[in-house]
Design an enzyme around this catalytic site. Structure first.
Site, PDB file in Angstrom:
ATOM      1  N   ARG A 125       0.790  -1.198  -0.036  1.00  8.58           N
ATOM      2  CA  ARG A 125      -0.009   0.181   0.009  1.00  8.58           C
ATOM      3  C   ARG A 125       1.028   1.275   0.039  1.00  8.58           C
ATOM      4  O   ARG A 125       2.068   1.075   0.473  1.00  8.58           O
ATOM      5  CB  ARG A 125      -0.687   0.110   1.066  1.00  8.58           C
ATOM      6  CG  ARG A 125      -1.844  -1.245   1.403  1.00  8.58           C
ATOM      7  CD  ARG A 125      -2.529  -1.153   2.556  1.00  8.58           C
ATOM      8  NE  ARG A 125      -3.657  -2.373   2.943  1.00  8.58           N
ATOM      9  CZ  ARG A 125      -3.059  -3.192   3.647  1.00  8.58           C
ATOM     10  NH1 ARG A 125      -2.225  -3.408   3.883  1.00  8.58           N
ATOM     11  NH2 ARG A 125      -4.171  -4.132   3.714  1.00  8.58           N
ATOM     12  N   LYS A 159      -1.860  -1.875   8.012  1.00 14.96           N
ATOM     13  CA  LYS A 159      -3.284  -1.602   8.255  1.00 14.96           C
ATOM     14  C   LYS A 159      -3.662  -2.563   9.099  1.00 14.96           C
ATOM     15  O   LYS A 159      -3.565  -3.936   9.151  1.00 14.96           O
ATOM     16  CB  LYS A 159      -3.986  -1.924   6.834  1.00 14.96           C
ATOM     17  CG  LYS A 159      -5.539  -1.561   6.984  1.00 14.96           C
ATOM     18  CD  LYS A 159      -6.077  -1.532   5.662  1.00 14.96           C
ATOM     19  CE  LYS A 159      -7.516  -1.251   5.767  1.00 14.96           C
ATOM     20  NZ  LYS A 159      -8.155  -1.386   4.334  1.00 14.96           N
ATOM     21  N   HIS A 182      -2.618   1.813  -6.271  1.00 16.29           N
ATOM     22  CA  HIS A 182      -3.167   0.651  -5.850  1.00 16.29           C
ATOM     23  C   HIS A 182      -3.330  -0.278  -6.795  1.00 16.29           C
ATOM     24  O   HIS A 182      -3.500  -1.586  -6.668  1.00 16.29           O
ATOM     25  CB  HIS A 182      -4.618   0.853  -5.019  1.00 16.29           C
ATOM     26  CG  HIS A 182      -4.774   0.231  -3.818  1.00 16.29           C
ATOM     27  ND1 HIS A 182      -4.104   0.088  -2.570  1.00 16.29           N
ATOM     28  CD2 HIS A 182      -5.723  -0.730  -3.411  1.00 16.29           C
ATOM     29  CE1 HIS A 182      -4.425  -0.601  -1.673  1.00 16.29           C
ATOM     30  NE2 HIS A 182      -5.557  -1.341  -2.313  1.00 16.29           N
ATOM     31  N   ARG A 240      -0.692  -2.777  -6.632  1.00 13.83           N
ATOM     32  CA  ARG A 240      -0.954  -3.676  -5.520  1.00 13.83           C
ATOM     33  C   ARG A 240      -1.847  -4.733  -6.254  1.00 13.83           C
ATOM     34  O   ARG A 240      -1.361  -6.005  -6.021  1.00 13.83           O
ATOM     35  CB  ARG A 240      -1.516  -3.160  -4.369  1.00 13.83           C
ATOM     36  CG  ARG A 240      -1.809  -4.075  -3.147  1.00 13.83           C
ATOM     37  CD  ARG A 240      -1.864  -3.291  -1.843  1.00 13.83           C
ATOM     38  NE  ARG A 240      -2.846  -4.084  -1.343  1.00 13.83           N
ATOM     39  CZ  ARG A 240      -2.235  -4.913  -0.100  1.00 13.83           C
ATOM     40  NH1 ARG A 240      -1.245  -5.071   0.295  1.00 13.83           N
ATOM     41  NH2 ARG A 240      -3.163  -5.328   0.688  1.00 13.83           N
ATOM     42  N   HIS A 257      -4.102  -9.599   4.343  1.00  9.95           N
ATOM     43  CA  HIS A 257      -5.609  -9.483   4.474  1.00  9.95           C
ATOM     44  C   HIS A 257      -6.170 -10.360   5.679  1.00  9.95           C
ATOM     45  O   HIS A 257      -5.634 -11.339   5.784  1.00  9.95           O
ATOM     46  CB  HIS A 257      -6.320 -10.215   3.136  1.00  9.95           C
ATOM     47  CG  HIS A 257      -6.342  -9.473   1.943  1.00  9.95           C
ATOM     48  ND1 HIS A 257      -6.458  -9.816   0.586  1.00  9.95           N
ATOM     49  CD2 HIS A 257      -5.908  -7.782   1.936  1.00  9.95           C
ATOM     50  CE1 HIS A 257      -6.311  -8.787  -0.051  1.00  9.95           C
ATOM     51  NE2 HIS A 257      -6.185  -7.489   0.352  1.00  9.95           N
ATOM     52  N   TYR A 298      -9.485 -11.900  -6.318  1.00 11.56           N
ATOM     53  CA  TYR A 298      -8.360 -11.815  -7.633  1.00 11.56           C
ATOM     54  C   TYR A 298      -8.577 -12.880  -8.624  1.00 11.56           C
ATOM     55  O   TYR A 298      -8.093 -12.898  -9.564  1.00 11.56           O
ATOM     56  CB  TYR A 298      -7.192 -11.802  -6.881  1.00 11.56           C
ATOM     57  CG  TYR A 298      -6.717 -10.506  -6.271  1.00 11.56           C
ATOM     58  CD1 TYR A 298      -6.651  -9.172  -6.924  1.00 11.56           C
ATOM     59  CD2 TYR A 298      -6.577 -10.503  -4.852  1.00 11.56           C
ATOM     60  CE1 TYR A 298      -6.265  -8.061  -6.426  1.00 11.56           C
ATOM     61  CE2 TYR A 298      -6.388  -9.224  -4.218  1.00 11.56           C
ATOM     62  CZ  TYR A 298      -6.133  -7.940  -4.948  1.00 11.56           C
ATOM     63  OH  TYR A 298      -6.037  -6.991  -4.052  1.00 11.56           O
TER      64      TYR A 298
END
Length: 347
Positions: free
Chosen positions: A204, A229, A294, A297, A320, A329
């Site tokens: 990120r 995050k 982004h 990524r 995640h 994805y």
């Protein structure tokens, strides 16, 4: 003052757009406002839609713009609660603004009298009426749920507050050829290294800018991402090619604290400047897609999947919490789709 101001929806959130001819003095004055941002695509500066900002730029005040005194006090209490729970500054600002939107809508009501029916009315008469996104609505729901958990005297039944149905938006992905064009276009070594590291490690923007030299472990070929995050640390593999690039970069720039620093030594590189780096790279390549940082990524994750990397490892690499987040994805990977033969070919 030679500028024009109006209320706009920026990413589905009300903001005050400021238009003026390029002028260094005016830019400096705009930057002095809290959370002032430049929109390169819209060609305007924009600020939070607050009463103070409306007054400053002589914009009409909405009758629902300001919460009651009780509401203002509640928002401050909520901020302190979030701070004590160690939420990030960005999350605190997002949730506080979301709660403010809700409480200003009901500035004629005592908070303890607000019901679940009021939440539904708010969703219909404010969120849907103004065509705000489901993600913005979800932020409001998060704020309401969290706030009413700490309020003892309330008519709200937290478990019965419903969430909006999520929009199924696929991540934007670039081809490897497009990625190569983008990261090879900067002539500036720092710019090239930053873009390369974001893609090669699936970072990120904030994670890249928070990196310090000691987070690069050349002995183990890993990058340590601290306090990412969700306040989680994680490690990602470091490409040998990137390590060579980083060594060349380090010899030239010799960063003091952060791996990538701006004009002021010891200060991290500015996020908006990094976005400009990408914009300039896109102009050189001739790629017309509205690429953001982004996207690099997203492309990293998709290319890993297409090369056969297990989804569970990709989840770990991206940081995640849920595998469902990573599973998106699978919907943009073209490896299997390209093998499907169209019936048109048999005609």
């Amino acid at each position: 003052m030679n500028w024009k101001a109006k209320i706009v929806l920026y990413k589905k959130v009300p903001r005050i757009a400021i238009y003026f001819e390029k002028n260094a003095t005016l830019i400096a004055r705009i930057k002095s406002f809290e959370d002032a941002r430049w929109s390169a695509s819209n060609k305007y500066w924009h600020l939070p839609d607050t009463e103070a900002n409306r007054l400053h730029f002589k914009l009409p005040l909405a009758h629902t713009l300001v919460p009651t005194e009780e509401g203002i006090a509640s928002i401050e209490t909520f901020k302190k609660y979030l701070l004590s729970k160690r939420y990030s500054p960005k999350t605190i600002a997002t949730y506080s603004d979301a709660l403010k939107s809700f409480l200003t809508f009901y500035n004629t009501k005592i908070i303890k009298d607000i019901t679940n029916e009021d939440v539904i009315i708010f969703n219909n008469d404010f969120i849907l009426k103004n065509k705000f996104s489901s993600s913005y609505q979800n932020q409001i729901v998060n704020a309401i749920k969290l706030y009413f958990k700490i309020v003892k005297d309330t008519a709200i039944e937290i478990d019965k507050i419903h969430r909006p149905k999520r929009e199924k938006v696929l991540p934007n992905v670039l081809s490897k050829e497009e990625i190569k064009l983008i990261i090879n276009s900067p002539t500036n070594l720092k710019h090239k290294t930053m873009l390369s590291l974001i893609y090669s490690c699936g970072l990120r923007c904030g994670e890249l800018l928070a990196l310090q030299p000691h987070h690069i472990d050349s002995k183990r070929n890993i990058v340590l991402l601290k306090n990412s995050k969700g306040k989680k640390d994680r490690i990602v593999p470091l490409s040998p090619k990137i390590l060579e690039l980083l060594r060349d970069y380090y010899k030239v720039y010799k960063p003091k604290i952060y791996l990538f620093e701006g004009l002021n030594a010891g200060q991290p590189y500015d996020a908006r400047s990094l976005q400009q780096v990408l914009k300039q790279a896109l102009q050189k390549t001739g790629i017309k897609k509205p690429v953001t940082l982004h996207w690099l990524r997203h492309s990293y994750a998709t290319h890993l999947l297409e090369s056969g990397t297990d989804l569970r490892y990709i989840q770990e690499l991206l940081g995640h919490n849920s595998s469902k987040t990573t599973e998106i994805y699978t919907h943009v990977s073209t490896k299997s789709i390209q093998q499907i033969k169209s019936p048109f070919d048999d005609l």
